[in-house]
Design an enzyme around this catalytic site. Structure first.
Site, PDB file in Angstrom:
ATOM      1  N   ARG A 159      -5.685   1.067  12.985  1.00  0.00           N
ATOM      2  CA  ARG A 159      -4.387   1.354  12.372  1.00  0.00           C
ATOM      3  C   ARG A 159      -4.604   2.381  11.274  1.00  0.00           C
ATOM      4  NH1 ARG A 159      -4.221  -0.626   7.246  1.00  0.00           N
ATOM      5  NH2 ARG A 159      -5.311  -2.559   6.705  1.00  0.00           N
ATOM      6  N   GLU A 212       0.844  -1.212   0.000  1.00  0.00           N
ATOM      7  CA  GLU A 212       0.000   0.000   0.000  1.00  0.00           C
ATOM      8  C   GLU A 212       0.870   1.250   0.000  1.00  0.00           C
ATOM      9  OE1 GLU A 212      -2.800   1.207  -0.361  1.00  0.00           O
ATOM     10  OE2 GLU A 212      -4.356  -0.274  -0.001  1.00  0.00           O
ATOM     11  N   ASN A 252     -10.179   4.829   1.674  1.00  0.00           N
ATOM     12  CA  ASN A 252      -9.329   4.642   0.497  1.00  0.00           C
ATOM     13  C   ASN A 252      -9.585   5.756  -0.510  1.00  0.00           C
ATOM     14  OD1 ASN A 252      -7.392   2.463   0.419  1.00  0.00           O
ATOM     15  ND2 ASN A 252      -9.112   1.057   0.698  1.00  0.00           N
ATOM     16  N   ASN A 272      -4.352   3.796   7.314  1.00  0.00           N
ATOM     17  CA  ASN A 272      -4.543   3.220   5.984  1.00  0.00           C
ATOM     18  C   ASN A 272      -4.181   4.267   4.932  1.00  0.00           C
ATOM     19  OD1 ASN A 272      -5.288   0.685   4.696  1.00  0.00           O
ATOM     20  ND2 ASN A 272      -6.989   1.810   3.773  1.00  0.00           N
ATOM     21  N   ASP A 283     -10.218   0.884  -4.270  1.00  0.00           N
ATOM     22  CA  ASP A 283      -9.084   0.944  -3.348  1.00  0.00           C
ATOM     23  C   ASP A 283      -8.342   2.266  -3.552  1.00  0.00           C
ATOM     24  OD1 ASP A 283      -6.751   0.187  -1.676  1.00  0.00           O
ATOM     25  OD2 ASP A 283      -7.590  -1.820  -1.790  1.00  0.00           O
TER      26      ASP A 283
END
Length: 301
Positions: free
Chosen positions: A110, A27, A157, A112, A207
């Site tokens: 967490r 990512e 995202n 992203n 995404d």
């Protein structure tokens, strides 16, 4: 606009493997044009990848915690988004120092997706480590302060911005909705309410994304093995095939920003699924003939 994800537009462009090292969850790719270097993460395995195009070398840096995105501060420093906050990282040596805590008291979440607005404001997202429903949020770091913009996000995202900075985009992969929001171009902060631009139906999910110099949105389709290109009205113009099914995020790379780096992942795939997807987790370079643009530096104050 509803995008049914049909594959009639699927293109095969010349594609190579930039890194054969398999990422559990690749990512957060970005490109530093001043040094001709690409950076990306394997979130789950706490690794930061550095690829120097000048000599073709890829260096893997071990990290003390999960991290998902970075932004260039200046020639010597980066701002790293991690599971408990933002850290300033010295490029030479890798020393990290806490800049600002973020959900540090919440062990369930967490970091992203994230991206820098043309003004230098940094948008960043959090999510549950097991993608717990509505456990995450999208924030903005503006003039040294972190403000929560959108709560109750499951998988943030596709954070990206129009070239002029007057439009922002973001998605919740769990709902497969891509939102468009008007921004104050001088601050990178919302100037109105988000509206749904794309409802993706069919194969895969929305995404990571990036916007090119013409305002087109390049969106990696998780589970679809491709990058979809949309115009600002939400019409799908192209779909570029990626050799791994779980394509996760694109970034424009190269001196003319015409190529596309795309990360991928093997997260949640069993042995049979990995065998059926032999390129899983690798990082790719697509000769996309894009009209990309440089990533802005983040402004800390």
């Amino acid at each position: 606009m509803t995008d049914h994800g049909a594959d009639a537009l699927m293109e095969d462009v010349p594609t190579s493997v930039l890194s054969a090292e398999r990422c559990h969850l690749g990512e957060g790719p970005t490109y530093d044009a001043t040094t001709d270097t690409a950076w990306w993460f394997d979130i789950r395995e706490r690794r930061l990848f550095e690829h120097r195009f000048a000599d073709g070398r890829t260096v893997i840096h071990e990290l003390p915690k999960m991290a998902s995105a970075l932004a260039r501060i200046d020639d010597a420093r980066q701002l790293i988004l991690t599971e408990d906050g933002l850290y300033i990282r010295q490029i030479a040596g890798g020393r990290m120092e806490l800049f600002a805590a973020l959900e540090a008291d919440n062990a369930l979440t967490r970091s992203n997706d994230a991206r820098v607005h043309p003004s230098g404001t940094f948008w960043l997202g959090t999510m549950g480590k097991r993608a717990e429903k509505a456990a995450g949020a999208i924030y903005a770091l503006h003039r040294g302060r972190i403000t929560r913009l959108y709560p109750d996000i499951t998988i943030p995202n596709a954070i990206c911005f129009s070239p002029a900075g007057d439009i922002g985009y973001f998605a919740d992969t769990a709902t497969n909705l891509l939102y468009r929001v008007p921004l104050d171009a001088s601050t990178g902060l919302p100037a109105g309410e988000p509206a749904v631009l794309i409802r993706h139906e069919g194969t895969g999910g929305i995404d990571g994304a990036v916007v090119d110099a013409d305002g087109l949105i390049w969106n990696a389709r998780w589970g679809g093995g491709c990058v979809d290109v949309y115009d600002p009205a939400g019409r799908r113009l192209r779909s570029l095939q990626v050799p791994a099914r779980q394509s996760s995020c694109p970034a424009f790379v190269g001196r003319d920003f015409s190529r596309l780096l795309v990360t991928s992942a093997w997260q949640d795939m069993d042995a049979a699924q990995r065998a059926a997807d032999p390129e899983h987790g690798k990082t790719f370079l697509l000769e996309a003939s894009a009209r990309g643009r440089a990533e802005p530096d983040v402004r800390l104050a």
